[in-house]
Design a protein around this motif. Structure first.
Motif, PDB file in Angstrom:
ATOM      1  N   SER A 114      16.950  68.808  56.843  1.00  0.00           N
ATOM      2  CA  SER A 114      16.622  68.041  58.040  1.00  0.00           C
ATOM      3  C   SER A 114      16.994  66.590  57.785  1.00  0.00           C
ATOM      4  N   VAL A 115      16.766  65.738  58.765  1.00  0.00           N
ATOM      5  CA  VAL A 115      17.057  64.321  58.604  1.00  0.00           C
ATOM      6  C   VAL A 115      15.855  63.568  58.053  1.00  0.00           C
ATOM      7  N   ARG A 116      14.738  64.256  57.786  1.00  0.00           N
ATOM      8  CA  ARG A 116      13.494  63.579  57.453  1.00  0.00           C
ATOM      9  C   ARG A 116      13.142  63.621  55.969  1.00  0.00           C
ATOM     10  N   HIS A 117      13.664  64.575  55.229  1.00  0.00           N
ATOM     11  CA  HIS A 117      13.212  64.803  53.858  1.00  0.00           C
ATOM     12  C   HIS A 117      14.346  64.533  52.867  1.00  0.00           C
ATOM     13  N   ALA A 118      14.404  65.376  51.842  1.00  0.00           N
ATOM     14  CA  ALA A 118      15.459  65.320  50.832  1.00  0.00           C
ATOM     15  C   ALA A 118      16.047  66.712  50.671  1.00  0.00           C
ATOM     16  N   TYR A 119      17.330  66.742  50.285  1.00  0.00           N
ATOM     17  CA  TYR A 119      18.032  68.022  50.162  1.00  0.00           C
ATOM     18  C   TYR A 119      19.021  67.924  49.011  1.00  0.00           C
ATOM     19  N   LEU A 120      19.131  69.010  48.262  1.00  0.00           N
ATOM     20  CA  LEU A 120      20.108  69.053  47.174  1.00  0.00           C
ATOM     21  C   LEU A 120      20.493  70.492  46.906  1.00  0.00           C
ATOM     22  N   ASP A 121      21.796  70.749  46.879  1.00  0.00           N
ATOM     23  CA  ASP A 121      22.323  72.018  46.380  1.00  0.00           C
ATOM     24  C   ASP A 121      23.668  71.728  45.742  1.00  0.00           C
ATOM     25  N   THR A 122      24.414  72.764  45.419  1.00  0.00           N
ATOM     26  CA  THR A 122      25.683  72.560  44.721  1.00  0.00           C
ATOM     27  C   THR A 122      26.783  72.044  45.640  1.00  0.00           C
ATOM     28  N   GLN A 123      26.507  71.949  46.950  1.00  0.00           N
ATOM     29  CA  GLN A 123      27.495  71.468  47.906  1.00  0.00           C
ATOM     30  C   GLN A 123      27.253  70.030  48.365  1.00  0.00           C
ATOM     31  N   ARG A 124      25.990  69.593  48.309  1.00  0.00           N
ATOM     32  CA  ARG A 124      25.656  68.319  48.940  1.00  0.00           C
ATOM     33  C   ARG A 124      24.281  67.851  48.477  1.00  0.00           C
ATOM     34  N   GLY A 125      24.086  66.525  48.522  1.00  0.00           N
ATOM     35  CA  GLY A 125      22.778  65.944  48.285  1.00  0.00           C
ATOM     36  C   GLY A 125      22.458  64.944  49.379  1.00  0.00           C
ATOM     37  N   PHE A 126      21.184  64.766  49.657  1.00  0.00           N
ATOM     38  CA  PHE A 126      20.739  63.794  50.664  1.00  0.00           C
ATOM     39  C   PHE A 126      19.290  63.459  50.378  1.00  0.00           C
ATOM     40  N   PHE A 127      18.927  62.189  50.561  1.00  0.00           N
ATOM     41  CA  PHE A 127      17.502  61.865  50.452  1.00  0.00           C
ATOM     42  C   PHE A 127      17.165  60.620  51.264  1.00  0.00           C
ATOM     43  N   ASN A 128      15.952  60.653  51.797  1.00  0.00           N
ATOM     44  CA  ASN A 128      15.293  59.472  52.327  1.00  0.00           C
ATOM     45  C   ASN A 128      14.391  58.924  51.235  1.00  0.00           C
ATOM     46  N   GLY A 129      14.286  57.617  51.157  1.00  0.00           N
ATOM     47  CA  GLY A 129      13.460  57.008  50.129  1.00  0.00           C
ATOM     48  C   GLY A 129      12.007  57.406  50.208  1.00  0.00           C
ATOM     49  N   THR A 130      11.521  57.692  51.419  1.00  0.00           N
ATOM     50  CA  THR A 130      10.126  58.106  51.582  1.00  0.00           C
ATOM     51  C   THR A 130       9.831  59.410  50.865  1.00  0.00           C
ATOM     52  N   SER A 131      10.847  60.206  50.601  1.00  0.00           N
ATOM     53  CA  SER A 131      10.646  61.495  49.928  1.00  0.00           C
ATOM     54  C   SER A 131      10.715  61.404  48.412  1.00  0.00           C
ATOM     55  N   VAL A 132      11.346  60.340  47.888  1.00  0.00           N
ATOM     56  CA  VAL A 132      11.640  60.340  46.445  1.00  0.00           C
ATOM     57  C   VAL A 132      11.187  59.085  45.699  1.00  0.00           C
ATOM     58  N   PHE A 133      10.929  57.989  46.388  1.00  0.00           N
ATOM     59  CA  PHE A 133      10.613  56.741  45.682  1.00  0.00           C
ATOM     60  C   PHE A 133       9.132  56.397  45.829  1.00  0.00           C
ATOM     61  N   LEU A 134       8.398  56.499  44.725  1.00  0.00           N
ATOM     62  CA  LEU A 134       7.002  56.083  44.711  1.00  0.00           C
ATOM     63  C   LEU A 134       6.904  54.568  44.903  1.00  0.00           C
ATOM     64  N   ALA A 135       5.917  54.144  45.684  1.00  0.00           N
ATOM     65  CA  ALA A 135       5.656  52.718  45.840  1.00  0.00           C
ATOM     66  C   ALA A 135       4.786  52.230  44.691  1.00  0.00           C
ATOM     67  N   VAL A 136       5.091  51.043  44.191  1.00  0.00           N
ATOM     68  CA  VAL A 136       4.274  50.399  43.159  1.00  0.00           C
ATOM     69  C   VAL A 136       3.249  49.553  43.899  1.00  0.00           C
ATOM     70  N   GLU A 137       2.047  50.036  44.004  1.00  0.00           N
ATOM     71  CA  GLU A 137       1.062  49.373  44.850  1.00  0.00           C
ATOM     72  C   GLU A 137       0.751  47.974  44.326  1.00  0.00           C
ATOM     73  N   GLY A 138       0.671  47.032  45.255  1.00  0.00           N
ATOM     74  CA  GLY A 138       0.480  45.639  44.898  1.00  0.00           C
ATOM     75  C   GLY A 138       1.776  44.911  44.614  1.00  0.00           C
ATOM     76  N   GLN A 139       2.893  45.640  44.504  1.00  0.00           N
ATOM     77  CA  GLN A 139       4.172  45.006  44.172  1.00  0.00           C
ATOM     78  C   GLN A 139       5.289  45.435  45.131  1.00  0.00           C
ATOM     79  N   THR A 140       4.919  45.907  46.313  1.00  0.00           N
ATOM     80  CA  THR A 140       5.939  46.399  47.237  1.00  0.00           C
ATOM     81  C   THR A 140       6.768  45.277  47.849  1.00  0.00           C
ATOM     82  N   SER A 141       6.350  44.030  47.671  1.00  0.00           N
ATOM     83  CA  SER A 141       7.158  42.918  48.180  1.00  0.00           C
ATOM     84  C   SER A 141       8.226  42.474  47.192  1.00  0.00           C
TER      85      SER A 141
END
Length: 622
Positions: A114-141
Motif C-alpha cells: 500500500s502507500v501507507r506502510h513499508a514493503y520489501l521483496d526481491t523485486q522492489r522496496g518501499f517505505f514511509n518513515g512512519t513505519s521504520v524510523f523510531l522517534a528519539v523523544e525529546g530530540q525530534t527537533s
C-alpha cells in the motif's frame, strides 16, 4: 514534531544547529523474508534514560495503524555493550541511562503493498518513515541523517533510490546518505527502491521525477509527462509562483488493479492499474487514465492544501494519537473538488468529460442514504472510527467528506461567483489561505487554520454573508442546492433512475426505464449473489435480508451473474420468492420489488444564454 517533547532534553533552535544529528541507517537485509534492518544512533541520550517511539498513524491517512507491530526484534548498546531496553507501551521503549552514544538496532517486517506502510521483496522496496524510523523523544527537533544501504547480491545491482529527501553525499538516485531538518521532515519523504522506470520533466522550472515500479508495457511516457506537467503548472499558477518545493517526486507502484495515493510535502506515493497507464498509439482519454490523472492532481494539490495550509490540530502532527478536526471537508473535500477541476482547466480533459466525472460524484452522493444522517463536520471529526473502517452499514450511517465535501466546494464556488458577479471565487479564498497560513509554514511560521478560521477567511475575502450557506453545507443534512447552482453557469441537470449496475451517472439522450430495485448492493461470490450492503428501508431490508446473505434463487431461478437479467423481467410491485443462505442456514422470504430511486444524475452544457456561457467559461477556464 510528532511526539511530546521530553523535558530531559529539549534543545533551543541555536543548540539544535550545533547538536550532532540523529543518525539512521536502513538496509534491505533480507528481501526474500521482507526484512529491513534499522540502526539508530543518538549522540546525547537523555540522562534519565532515552525513550523512543514509533508513530501509530501516518499523516494523510486518518486511522490508528499500529506500525510498531511490525518491529520483529530490537536491541540497544553503548560502547559495544548491551543496554537494557524496557517496553513502556505498544509503541514506546526506554533505554537504561548511559554515558556517550546510544545505538538501537531493530528489524522491521515490511510486506504491506500500500502507500501507507513499508514493503520489501526481491523485486522492489518501499517505505514511509512512519513505519521504520523510531522517534528519539525529546530530540525530534534535531536534524537527522539517514544512510540507505543497497541490498547485497548481484541480483540487486540495478536497484536505485527515488526520494525527495535532500541528499547529503548520495549521488542522484543512488544509495548513500540523505538528510532532514528534523524528525517531522524525515517521516514526510517516502523512499522507493528498485529497478524502476524514471521520467523527468520541469514544471515552471522545477524538476519533477516520475517513478514507476512494477510490470507494464508500451508506456507512452511522453504523453504522461505532458499531461502531468499541465496539471502541475496549473496548480503552481493557481497559488502563485514559485512552487513550495525545489524538486518533486511522483512514485507509482503499478499492479493489476491497484489504486490509491498518499501526499507528502515534496512527493506522493501512488498505486495504479497497469491498464490505466497511457499506451503508445492511444489517442483517446480512456476512463482509467483519466482517473489516474485525477489521483495525481489530487495528491499534488495537497502540496498546498493540507501539507502547508493545514488544520491547527495538525500543526504539529501528533502521531502518537488521534488528531481531531472538523475541517477535513475543506482539506480533503476541496482537494477532491479541485482535482478534476484542474484537469479541465489545464486542458487535459474537455468540458464534457469533466461534466461526466462531476455527474458520477453527484450520483455517488445521492445514492448514499447516510447523507441524511451525518453532516460534513461530523464526517470529518469521526474519520478515525468511520471513514477508514467502513462496514456493511456505512452507506446508511455516514457520508464521505471527500465526495460530499467536493460538492460543497462546488456549491460554495458557484455561490461566490454569482453573488459577486464573478469578481470573487473559491480560488481567491484558497490563495488567501495559502498566503496567511501555508506559504511560510516550513519557514518559521507553522501556524494552522483554527476550527473557525476557514469560514472567517471566506467571509473576509468575499465580503459576503456566508454563515447560512455554511450552516447548510457543513452542519445540516439538507440536500445540497446543486441543480440550482449549476444552472447559474449554464449546466443542464437530468435526474433519472439507474440503468444497470454499471450505470454511474451521466447524460442519456434517450430515456430508459430503470430496472426494479432490489435495495442492496451486490457482488457475485462462488456463482451466487452476495449482498454487500442493504439500504435502509429498501426492498431487501423490508424482506428481512441482510448484508452477507447469499441469494441462491430468485423467484425459483438460480441467481448469479444474471441478476440484472432477472430483474429486467420484473416490474415494480412484483412479489418474488428469495431463497438465501445466512451463514450455513437456508431460508426463504418474499420480496416486493420497488421502482428504482431517481438518484442518478446527468449533466450537459446549455449554450442558450450568452451570460451563462461566459460564467461557465470563467469557472471552467474552457
Amino acid at each position: 514534531m510528532p511526539m511530546l517533547e521530553s523535558p530531559a532534553f529539549r534543545p533551543s533552535a541555536a543548540d539544535a544547529m550545533k547538536a550532532a544529528p540523529i543518525r539512521y541507517r536502513i538496509a534491505a537485509v533480507n528481501p526474500a523474508a521482507h526484512l529491513f534492518e534499522v540502526t539508530l544512533s543518538v549522540a546525547q541520550p537523555a540522562a534519565t534514560g532515552q525513550q523512543f517511539s514509533l508513530p501509530v498513524w501516518i499523516p494523510g491517512s486518518y486511522m490508528i495503524r499500529e506500525f510498531a507491530k511490525h518491529i520483529v526484534a530490537i536491541t540497544a548498546e553503548n560502547k559495544g555493550k548491551p543496554v537494557a531496553l524496557e517496553k513502556l507501551d505498544k509503541h514506546t521503549w526506554r533505554a537504561a541511562p548511559v554515558k556517550g552514544e546510544l545505538t538501537l538496532r531493530y528489524t522491521v517486517y515490511a510486506y504491506d503493498l500500500s502507500v501507507r506502510h513499508a514493503y520489501l521483496d526481491t523485486q522492489r522496496g518501499f517505505f514511509n518513515g512512519t513505519s521504520v524510523f523510531l522517534a528519539v523523544e525529546g530530540q525530534t527537533s534535531l536534524p537527522c541523517e539517514v544512510e540507505i544501504e543497497a541490498p547485497a547480491g548481484k541480483e540487486y545491482r540495478d536497484w536505485r533510490v527515488a526520494t525527495s529527501l535532500p541528499a547529503a553525499g548520495a549521488k542522484p538516485y543512488g544509495f548513500g546518505t540523505y538528510r532532514a531538518g528534523d524528525y517531522d521532515e524525515l517521516i514526510d519523504h517516502p523512499v522507493e527502491l528498485g529497478d524502476f522506470t524514471l521520467i523527468q520533466f520541469k514544471a515552471h522550472g522545477v524538476p519533477h521525477d516520475f517513478v514507476l515500479s512494477g510490470r507494464f508495457k508500451r508506456l507512452d511516457s511522453k504523453r504522461l509527462a505532458r499531461d502531468v506537467k499541465k496539471i502541475c503548472e496549473y496548480q503552481i499558477d493557481l497559488f502563485g509562483q514559485p512552487a513550495p518545493f525545489s524538486r518533486y517526486v511522483f512514485m507509482t507502484m503499478v499492479t493489476g488493479d491497484g489504486y490509491g495515493g498518499l501526499e507528502h510535502r515534496a512527493s506522493t506515493a501512488l498505486m495504479a492499474s497497469r491498464d490505466d497507464l497511457p499506451r503508445d498509439g492511444e489517442t483517446v482519454m480512456k476512463s482509467g487514465y483519466r482517473q489516474y490523472l485525477g489521483l495525481i492532481s489530487h495528491e499534488y494539490f495537497h502540496s498546498w492544501n493540507v501539507k502547508r495550509i493545514k488544520p491547527q490540530a495538525y500543526a504539529p502532527y501528533r502521531t502518537d494519537q488521534e488528531n481531531y478536526t472538523r475541517l477535513l471537508w475543506a482539506f480533503e473535500g476541496l482537494t477532491s473538488y479541485y482535482d478534476d477541476l484542474t484537469l479541465v482547466r489545464s486542458g487535459v480533459i474537455d468540458v464534457e468529460s469533466y461534466l461526466e466525472l462531476l455527474s458520477h460524484t453527484i450520483t455517488g452522493v445521492l445514492r448514499t442514504p447516510g447523507r441524511a444522517v451525518q453532516t460534513l463536520e461530523e464526517s470529518s471529526f469521526d474519520t478515525w472510527i468511520k471513514y477508514y473502517r467502513p462496514d456493511e452499514n456505512s452507506l446508511n450511517s455516514g457520508i464521505s467528506y471527500y465526495t460530499k465535501g467536493a460538492l460543497a466546494g462546488l456549491v460554495l464556488d458557484l455561490h461566490i461567483r454569482r453573488e459577486t458577479a464573478g469578481r470573487k471565487s473559491l480560488d481567491d479564498v484558497m490563495v488567501a489561505l495559502w498566503q496567511r497560513y501555508g506559504r511560510e509554514f516550513y519557514e518559521g511560521r507553522p501556524e494552522g487554520v483554527p476550527e473557525d478560521g476557514w469560514e472567517k477567511m471566506a467571509l473576509e475575502v468575499t465580503g459576503l454573508k456566508l454563515k447560512p450557506l455554511f450552516d447548510r453545507l457543513l452542519r445540516s443534512t439538507e440536500e445540497l442546492p446543486l441543480q440550482e447552482m449549476l444552472a447559474t453557469v449554464g449546466i443542464e441537470w437530468q435526474q433519472r433512475s439507474q440503468v444497470g449496475n454499471a450505470d454511474k451517472g451521466g447524460w442519456l439522450d434517450k430515456s430508459k426505464e430503470g430496472t426494479p430495485w432490489l435495495g442492496a448492493r451486490t457482488t457475485v461470490e462462488q456463482g451466487l449473489v452476495k449482498l454487500t450492503h442493504v439500504f435502509t428501508d429498501g426492498p431487501a431490508q423490508k424482506a428481512g435480508l441482510s448484508a452477507g446473505d447469499l441469494i441462491v434463487a430468485f423467484d425459483g431461478l438460480r441467481a448469479g451473474g444474471n441478476l440484472d437479467t432477472l430483474l429486467n423481467q420484473c416490474r415494480a410491485g412484483d412479489k418474488v420468492d428469495i431463497h438465501a443462505f445466512r451463514r450455513d442456514e437456508l431460508f426463504k422470504t418474499k420480496l416486493v420489488l420497488e421502482a428504482m430511486p431517481v438518484q442518478t444524475v446527468g449533466l450537459k452544457r446549455s449554450d442558450d444564454d450568452p451570460k451563462l456561457v461566459e460564467a461557465r467559461r470563467a469557472w471552467l477556464g474552457a
